[in-house]
Write an enzyme that holds these catalytic residues in place. Structure first.
Site, PDB file in Angstrom:
ATOM      1  N   GLY A  57       8.794   9.131  13.886  1.00 51.91           N
ATOM      2  CA  GLY A  57       8.343   9.372  15.251  1.00 51.91           C
ATOM      3  C   GLY A  57       8.956  10.640  15.815  1.00 51.91           C
ATOM      4  O   GLY A  57       9.920  11.187  15.270  1.00 51.91           O
ATOM      5  N   CYS A  84      12.435   7.787   8.176  1.00 53.51           N
ATOM      6  CA  CYS A  84      12.733   8.883   9.093  1.00 53.51           C
ATOM      7  C   CYS A  84      13.307   8.325  10.407  1.00 53.51           C
ATOM      8  O   CYS A  84      14.400   7.785  10.421  1.00 53.51           O
ATOM      9  CB  CYS A  84      11.494   9.737   9.310  1.00 53.51           C
ATOM     10  SG  CYS A  84      11.850  11.386   9.987  1.00 53.51           S
ATOM     11  N   TYR A  85      12.568   8.394  11.508  1.00 58.45           N
ATOM     12  CA  TYR A  85      13.064   7.822  12.757  1.00 58.45           C
ATOM     13  C   TYR A  85      13.373   6.337  12.578  1.00 58.45           C
ATOM     14  O   TYR A  85      14.341   5.819  13.155  1.00 58.45           O
ATOM     15  CB  TYR A  85      12.034   8.002  13.872  1.00 58.45           C
ATOM     16  CG  TYR A  85      12.506   7.480  15.221  1.00 58.45           C
ATOM     17  CD1 TYR A  85      13.138   8.319  16.130  1.00 58.45           C
ATOM     18  CD2 TYR A  85      12.327   6.139  15.574  1.00 58.45           C
ATOM     19  CE1 TYR A  85      13.594   7.838  17.353  1.00 58.45           C
ATOM     20  CE2 TYR A  85      12.775   5.651  16.789  1.00 58.45           C
ATOM     21  CZ  TYR A  85      13.408   6.499  17.686  1.00 58.45           C
ATOM     22  OH  TYR A  85      13.860   6.021  18.880  1.00 58.45           O
ATOM     23  N   HIS A 179       9.845  10.834   3.507  1.00 55.71           N
ATOM     24  CA  HIS A 179       8.591  10.101   3.732  1.00 55.71           C
ATOM     25  C   HIS A 179       7.963   9.685   2.391  1.00 55.71           C
ATOM     26  O   HIS A 179       7.285  10.485   1.745  1.00 55.71           O
ATOM     27  CB  HIS A 179       7.602  10.971   4.518  1.00 55.71           C
ATOM     28  CG  HIS A 179       7.994  11.186   5.941  1.00 55.71           C
ATOM     29  ND1 HIS A 179       7.560  10.374   6.964  1.00 55.71           N
ATOM     30  CD2 HIS A 179       8.809  12.111   6.501  1.00 55.71           C
ATOM     31  CE1 HIS A 179       8.082  10.801   8.105  1.00 55.71           C
ATOM     32  NE2 HIS A 179       8.839  11.847   7.856  1.00 55.71           N
ATOM     33  N   GLU A 181       5.446   7.821   2.022  1.00 56.77           N
ATOM     34  CA  GLU A 181       4.008   7.609   2.186  1.00 56.77           C
ATOM     35  C   GLU A 181       3.175   8.836   1.889  1.00 56.77           C
ATOM     36  O   GLU A 181       1.963   8.724   1.660  1.00 56.77           O
ATOM     37  CB  GLU A 181       3.706   7.089   3.605  1.00 56.77           C
ATOM     38  CG  GLU A 181       3.897   8.108   4.722  1.00 56.77           C
ATOM     39  CD  GLU A 181       5.310   8.158   5.275  1.00 56.77           C
ATOM     40  OE1 GLU A 181       5.484   8.600   6.427  1.00 56.77           O
ATOM     41  OE2 GLU A 181       6.255   7.752   4.552  1.00 56.77           O
ATOM     42  N   GLY A 235     -24.824   6.703   6.702  1.00 54.46           N
ATOM     43  CA  GLY A 235     -23.442   7.033   6.407  1.00 54.46           C
ATOM     44  C   GLY A 235     -22.761   5.947   5.604  1.00 54.46           C
ATOM     45  O   GLY A 235     -23.309   4.859   5.403  1.00 54.46           O
ATOM     46  N   VAL A 236     -21.558   6.231   5.162  1.00 55.76           N
ATOM     47  CA  VAL A 236     -20.848   5.304   4.291  1.00 55.76           C
ATOM     48  C   VAL A 236     -20.617   3.958   4.974  1.00 55.76           C
ATOM     49  O   VAL A 236     -20.886   2.897   4.406  1.00 55.76           O
ATOM     50  CB  VAL A 236     -19.500   5.916   3.837  1.00 55.76           C
ATOM     51  CG1 VAL A 236     -18.681   4.892   3.061  1.00 55.76           C
ATOM     52  CG2 VAL A 236     -19.742   7.150   2.988  1.00 55.76           C
ATOM     53  N   ASP A 237     -20.117   3.986   6.223  1.00 62.76           N
ATOM     54  CA  ASP A 237     -19.727   2.742   6.886  1.00 62.76           C
ATOM     55  C   ASP A 237     -20.915   1.815   7.106  1.00 62.76           C
ATOM     56  O   ASP A 237     -20.873   0.635   6.744  1.00 62.76           O
ATOM     57  CB  ASP A 237     -19.048   3.049   8.221  1.00 62.76           C
ATOM     58  CG  ASP A 237     -17.800   3.901   8.054  1.00 62.76           C
ATOM     59  OD1 ASP A 237     -17.223   3.882   6.950  1.00 62.76           O
ATOM     60  OD2 ASP A 237     -17.422   4.589   9.011  1.00 62.76           O
ATOM     61  N   SER A 239     -23.770   1.872   5.657  1.00 66.71           N
ATOM     62  CA  SER A 239     -24.376   1.513   4.363  1.00 66.71           C
ATOM     63  C   SER A 239     -23.630   0.348   3.721  1.00 66.71           C
ATOM     64  O   SER A 239     -24.241  -0.586   3.185  1.00 66.71           O
ATOM     65  CB  SER A 239     -24.376   2.720   3.419  1.00 66.71           C
ATOM     66  OG  SER A 239     -25.199   3.756   3.915  1.00 66.71           O
ATOM     67  N   LYS A 389     -11.069   3.952   5.489  1.00 64.52           N
ATOM     68  CA  LYS A 389     -12.261   4.543   4.861  1.00 64.52           C
ATOM     69  C   LYS A 389     -12.223   4.420   3.333  1.00 64.52           C
ATOM     70  O   LYS A 389     -13.247   4.123   2.707  1.00 64.52           O
ATOM     71  CB  LYS A 389     -12.385   6.009   5.268  1.00 64.52           C
ATOM     72  CG  LYS A 389     -13.583   6.726   4.651  1.00 64.52           C
ATOM     73  CD  LYS A 389     -14.887   6.225   5.231  1.00 64.52           C
ATOM     74  CE  LYS A 389     -15.257   7.035   6.446  1.00 64.52           C
ATOM     75  NZ  LYS A 389     -16.595   6.722   6.984  1.00 64.52           N
TER      76      LYS A 389
END
Length: 533
Positions: A57, A84-85, A179, A181, A235-237, A239, A389
């Site tokens: 953060g 981190c934070y 990090h 991630e 679109g992908v979503d 569909s 996504k």
């Protein structure tokens, strides 16, 4: 066993990487959700996580009123990993000290592992000059821990951050200044998996096949024998929602596909071929290009164009919906980032009745979160609401949708309406569609499409002098845009080969009457955005 039975809580202290942490946990096949650091105790109790990850953060723990770890989280007595934070907050809470760094660290760093701990045991990217274990990581901090709390040991170190990690194996509490991630941390995913699987004890339940099985059951329980309506955009979503609903309830589903005339070349026909003909989904196609172009006539402001396109879409969709009988449900392709970015109600403990309010700043007002015409009086079904996504794409492939549909680059909701700069005139649309199709086709043929994150053409409504044959002409300009990014929050322009750009430029100019010049956008994000409008 439900896919939600084991879960990790991501406590958000405002890091730009918080969503990335949640995605990495999901990639470890464990369910995760994000909650703000000051979430109410009831939401924490209802969620019942197997472990907690504290994000980074922008704040500093050196201030008395700095964001802190809630008592309700500490009371869980489950494993915790501070990043981190989050590490600094752990240190402060348990009696350690933090201070501003005399030397900040941003970017690549190499940490030396100096203690044996379950979190990093056996992990090594390479050996140092004296045979010491080294990890290649990504740092982004100005404060640091100056003394670890009682019961903790220093886990790893760098010359500028002597305490780059700390561990208390007995209480299963860990802190990392770097990090894990981000992809720049070479062993980052292995660290996340070690924490969620070996330390928190979560099994690998969060898979595409399991998600489809559970969502299919939930959809059937939710809608029963009612009819469901879906606005299919191609679109992908939307569909993936269509494919999932069709698998769950079959003929109870009706899709309305509004062809705005602002889609990619031949996209309307492709949508109908995939869903109506090949999958047997009931799709009502509405060719509404004239209506959209007439509504956009004379308007050059990007935000005004978005609102016009959204308004016309709802009007067309509403007209078609009124003609249908006995529809009780409206399906939407809302995904998890939509909910977070819209600062809407986040349903903590999915599958239960828990609820809470997101604390993120409102980044955008997403078309899938709210904004429904009240008179439609339809109940919502949003089967992708929990998913990122990349998870939606995995579901699409598992459901048998074509790979080129599921894995294609993002496309804005307003379509080419925001890739034609200024006023959207009817004669501009086919020029841009053709140029974009050539660019995408050549990226695919040269093996470059999957190496860039997003690529498209932009129509510039300015005339540039050109020479065609023996004559001078003033024709329009096409800009090509291609970027590489991990999270779409930052991006660098793609360094495509000059020979490739030359080939694409010549094809566009030679094959499209009305285009005399092609340029390539070499702006990064920031300061530019990925889209031009």
């Amino acid at each position: 066993m439900s896919i939600h039975d084991h879960r990790i809580l991501i406590l958000d202290f405002g890091s730009q990487y918080t969503q990335l942490i949640a995605r990495r946990v999901r990639e470890a096949r464990v369910y995760s959700e994000i909650m703000p650091w000051d979430v109410d105790a009831q939401a924490i109790a209802e969620f019942k996580p197997d472990g907690v990850i504290l994000s980074g953060g922008p704040e500093t723990t050196t201030l008395d009123d700095a964001p802190s770890i809630p008592a309700s989280v500490l009371a869980l007595q489950v494993p915790m990993l501070g990043i981190c934070y989050g590490m600094q907050a752990l240190a402060r809470h348990f009696g350690g000290t933090t201070a501003p760094s005399s030397k900040r660290e941003f970017g690549f760093a190499r940490v030396e592992v100096v203690a044996t701990s379950k979190l990093l045991q056996g992990m090594s990217d390479h050996l140092g000059d004296l045979g010491q274990t080294m990890l290649d990581v990504w740092m982004s901090h100005s404060d640091h821990v100056t003394a670890v709390p009682e019961g903790f040991q220093i886990l790893c170190t760098t010359p500028s951050a002597p305490i780059a990690g700390m561990a208390d194996d007995k209480r299963r509490i860990y802190g990392l200044q770097f990090h894990p991630e981000v992809t720049h941390t070479a062993s980052g995913q292995a660290i996340i998996e070690r924490f969620v699987h070996d330390i928190c004890g979560c099994p690998s339940l969060w898979t595409a096949a399991n998600i489809i099985e559970e969502q299919t059951r939930r959809i059937r329980e939710q809608v029963g024998s009612d009819k469901v309506l879906l606005g299919l955009s191609g679109g992908v979503d939307s569909s993936v929602v269509a494919a999932l609903l069709h698998a769950a309830i079959g003929e109870q589903l009706t899709c309305i596909f509004v062809d705005t005339g602002l889609l990619r070349q031949d996209e309307g026909d492709q949508v109908m071929a995939t869903f109506a003909r090949h999958m047997g989904v009931r799709v009502i196609r509405v060719d509404a290009q004239d209506q959209f172009l007439q509504a956009l006539a004379g308007e050059a402001d990007p935000e005004a164009k978005r609102k016009i396109i959204g308004r016309e879409f709802i009007e067309v969709f509403d007209q078609q919906a009124k003609a249908l009988q006995d529809v009780n449900w409206l399906a939407q392709g809302t995904i998890y980032p939509d909910v977070i970015e819209s600062a809407g109600a986040v349903q903590y403990g999915s599958g239960s009745n828990g609820a809470g309010a997101g604390k993120a700043h409102v980044i955008k007002s997403h078309h899938n979160v709210g904004g429904l015409p009240e008179h439609m009086n339809l109940k919502l079904v949003e089967p992708l609401r929990e998913l990122f996504k990349d998870e939606v794409r995995a579901l699409g492939l598992e459901l048998g949708l074509p790979k080129d549909m599921i894995m294609r680059h993002p496309f804005p909701g307003p379509g080419l309406g925001v890739r034609i700069l200024g006023e959207v005139k009817p004669e501009y649309v086919p020029l841009l569609q053709c140029a974009d199709a050539i660019f995408i086709e050549e990226l695919g043929q040269h093996g470059l499409y999957d190496k860039v994150s997003q690529a498209f053409a932009v129509f510039l409504p300015v005339r540039s002098v050109g020479v065609m044959g023996d004559g001078r002409r003033y024709d329009y300009v096409i800009a090509l845009r291609a970027v590489e990014t991990i999270d779409f929050m930052t991006a660098r322009w793609a360094h495509l080969p000059y020979d490739f750009l030359d080939h694409v430029s010549r094809r566009i100019i030679n094959e499209i009457d009305g285009i005399s010049r092609v340029v390539y956008d070499i702006s990064g994000k920031p300061p530019a955005t990925i889209e031009w409008e």
